[in-house]
Scaffold this active site. Structure first.
Site, PDB file in Angstrom:
ATOM      1  N   LYS A 199       3.802 -13.519   2.292  1.00  0.00           N
ATOM      2  CA  LYS A 199       2.877 -12.529   2.863  1.00  0.00           C
ATOM      3  C   LYS A 199       1.623 -12.489   2.028  1.00  0.00           C
ATOM      4  CE  LYS A 199       2.985  -9.358   6.217  1.00  0.00           C
ATOM      5  NZ  LYS A 199       3.856  -9.322   7.397  1.00  0.00           N
ATOM      6  N   ALA A 209       0.606  -4.434  17.635  1.00  0.00           N
ATOM      7  CA  ALA A 209       1.942  -4.454  18.233  1.00  0.00           C
ATOM      8  C   ALA A 209       2.169  -3.264  19.165  1.00  0.00           C
ATOM      9  CB  ALA A 209       2.997  -4.482  17.131  1.00  0.00           C
TER      10      ALA A 209
HETATM   11  N1  GLU Z   1       2.677 -10.292  10.522  1.00  0.00           N
HETATM   12  C1  GLU Z   1       3.722 -10.581  11.459  1.00  0.00           C
HETATM   13  C2  GLU Z   1       5.055 -10.139  10.904  1.00  0.00           C
HETATM   14  O1  GLU Z   1       5.117  -9.265  10.070  1.00  0.00           O
HETATM   15  C3  GLU Z   1       3.705 -12.020  11.941  1.00  0.00           C
HETATM   16  C4  GLU Z   1       3.908 -13.053  10.897  1.00  0.00           C
HETATM   17  C5  GLU Z   1       3.696 -14.491  11.381  1.00  0.00           C
HETATM   18  O2  GLU Z   1       3.444 -14.693  12.544  1.00  0.00           O
HETATM   19  O3  GLU Z   1       3.774 -15.368  10.527  1.00  0.00           O
HETATM   20  O4  GLU Z   1       6.085 -10.584  11.325  1.00  0.00           O
END
Ligand code: GLU
Length: 411
Positions: free
Chosen positions: A104, A218
């Site tokens: 992340k 979302a």
């Molecule tokens: N930020 C999104 C999550 O927390 C998507 C992550 C992604 O697509 O790599 O799942």
């Protein structure tokens, strides 16, 4: 929440009690990230001054494949939060069985206070500084809170310039014109709908009433998809406040209202309340879709929803999980409920690698069975261990990660 990573570790420890048969080295490795990168991103502001913003990438574990996970731009982003989010990505990818580890990124910034040019300089700065640690086979970022396809477009361009070749597979959640996937925009919400449909079979409810906390990437799409299915969305919120209408909220109209006024608050025909009170209203499914740590030991006992579907990452703290489990309120955990986003990110990456693109129908037809079988795997793991769905998901995911670690000779 002071340190969400500590809460994440508590979730793993609960599952660990049911994983005594696996190599103990697996859990030891999963208690800390493999690598963390801290940067300072300089931005020449429109007024001529130079400001720096702290940026992060946490590469938590890559036993099952390259690190994968979004980048968050938020004034409260910090290393503990990004580490927690990277930890959750590791288990999320394993829960749905896509071939990735977890990572992340984040930048501590209020993007709403930047001009478009400043935002571009910041986004490019992050990608340039990280260009030696990310890559299509190494670590693949994507959008998260307050980041979007436009930002991903700048980042993929910056990375490609840094390495000297067009590299669409380094970032997912890109605009369609430069290798984004059909269906990625609605994927997190759509995955949450597929999972909710499985849950509703167990609850024996056909048309649930739904409350959604958060109206961002979302939550707003979840509201649209839910109302398209004839589900009654009775409560909504954003960072400015919440609205309720037990007769149902017209989602197309409230989206327009938000576009015009900047908030859902003030929508005609609805009752206003604060975000905290919204969580306590009676409904079939409560959908936290904003930030972590909103369902706590203080409010968990007063929640009247039949089930909670975590579209946000980390919205429920472990003490709250215990109270909800005792009350019989089912919590569909983040690492399952919101995994549709990263699953379609995986499809995007596969399409980039093949240079061959799918229709939206093809994407959604591939997403649905993955979400449905992940739900059933988690349900089975939880019921056979006599634990809540979160612990079930960790048991299921950790077994998959353990297999990879053993097969790679890492433990
Ligand atoms: N930020 C999104 C999550 O927390 C998507 C992550 C992604 O697509 O790599 O799942």
């Amino acid at each position: 929440m002071a340190n969400p990573f500590k809460e994440g570790l508590k979730q793993l420890e609960r599952a660990a009690k049911h994983l005594e048969d696996i190599n103990p080295g697996v859990l030891e490795r999963l208690r800390s990230p493999m690598r963390e990168v801290h940067i300072s991103i300089p931005v020449r502001m429109d007024d001529g001054s130079l400001r720096t913003f702290p940026g992060y990438r946490v590469q938590y574990d890559d036993s099952r494949g390259p690190f994968k996970g979004g980048i968050r731009f938020h004034p409260d982003a910090n290393i503990h939060e990004v580490r927690a989010l990277a930890f959750w990505m590791t288990f999320k990818c394993a829960t749905v069985g896509i071939p990735y580890g977890g990572g992340k990124g984040g930048v501590q910034v209020d993007p709403k206070k930047l001009s478009e040019r400043e935002l571009e300089v910041l986004s490019r700065g992050w990608a340039r500084a990280m260009s030696n640690v990310i890559g299509p086979d190494i670590d693949i970022p994507a959008p998260d809170v307050y980041t979007n396809p436009k930002i991903m477009g700048w980042m993929v361009d910056e990375f490609s310039q840094a390495v000297g070749k067009w590299s669409p597979g380094v970032i997912t959640g890109k605009p369609i014109s430069i290798g984004g996937s059909q269906g990625r925009g609605q994927a997190t919400a759509q995955g949450g709908i597929y999972v909710a449909q499985e849950l509703l079979k167990h609850l024996k409810i056909k048309k649930p009433s739904v409350i959604i906390q958060g109206f961002g990437n979302a939550g707003s799409v979840y509201a649209e998809l839910a109302s398209d299915l004839g589900w009654k969305v009775i409560g909504l919120s954003d960072s400015r406040g919440a609205i309720v209408n037990t007769k149902g909220i017209d989602i197309a109209k409230v989206s327009k209202h938000k576009l015009q006024t900047g908030s859902v608050v003030g929508f005609p025909g609805s009752v206003e309340m604060d975000n905290e009170k919204l969580l306590l209203q009676a409904c079939d499914i409560l959908v936290p879709a904003a930030l972590e740590g909103v369902i706590t030991k203080t409010n968990a006992g007063r929640i009247k929803a039949k089930a909670i579907l975590e579209l946000a990452n980390g919205p429920t703290v472990p003490e709250a999980d215990d109270k909800l489990f005792k009350k019989g309120i089912i919590v569909v955990p983040d690492i399952l409920a919101n995994a549709g986003g990263v699953t379609v990110s995986y499809f995007e990456w596969v399409q980039n690698n093949m240079n061959y693109y799918w229709t939206e129908t093809e994407v959604l037809d591939r997403l649905k069975p993955i979400m449905v079988s992940a739900f059933n795997d988690v349900w089975m793991a939880a019921t056979s261990a006599g634990v809540d769905l979160r612990t079930g998901a960790y048991i299921h995911a950790t077994r998959r990660i353990a297999e990879a670690m053993v097969d790679r000779g890492r433990v």
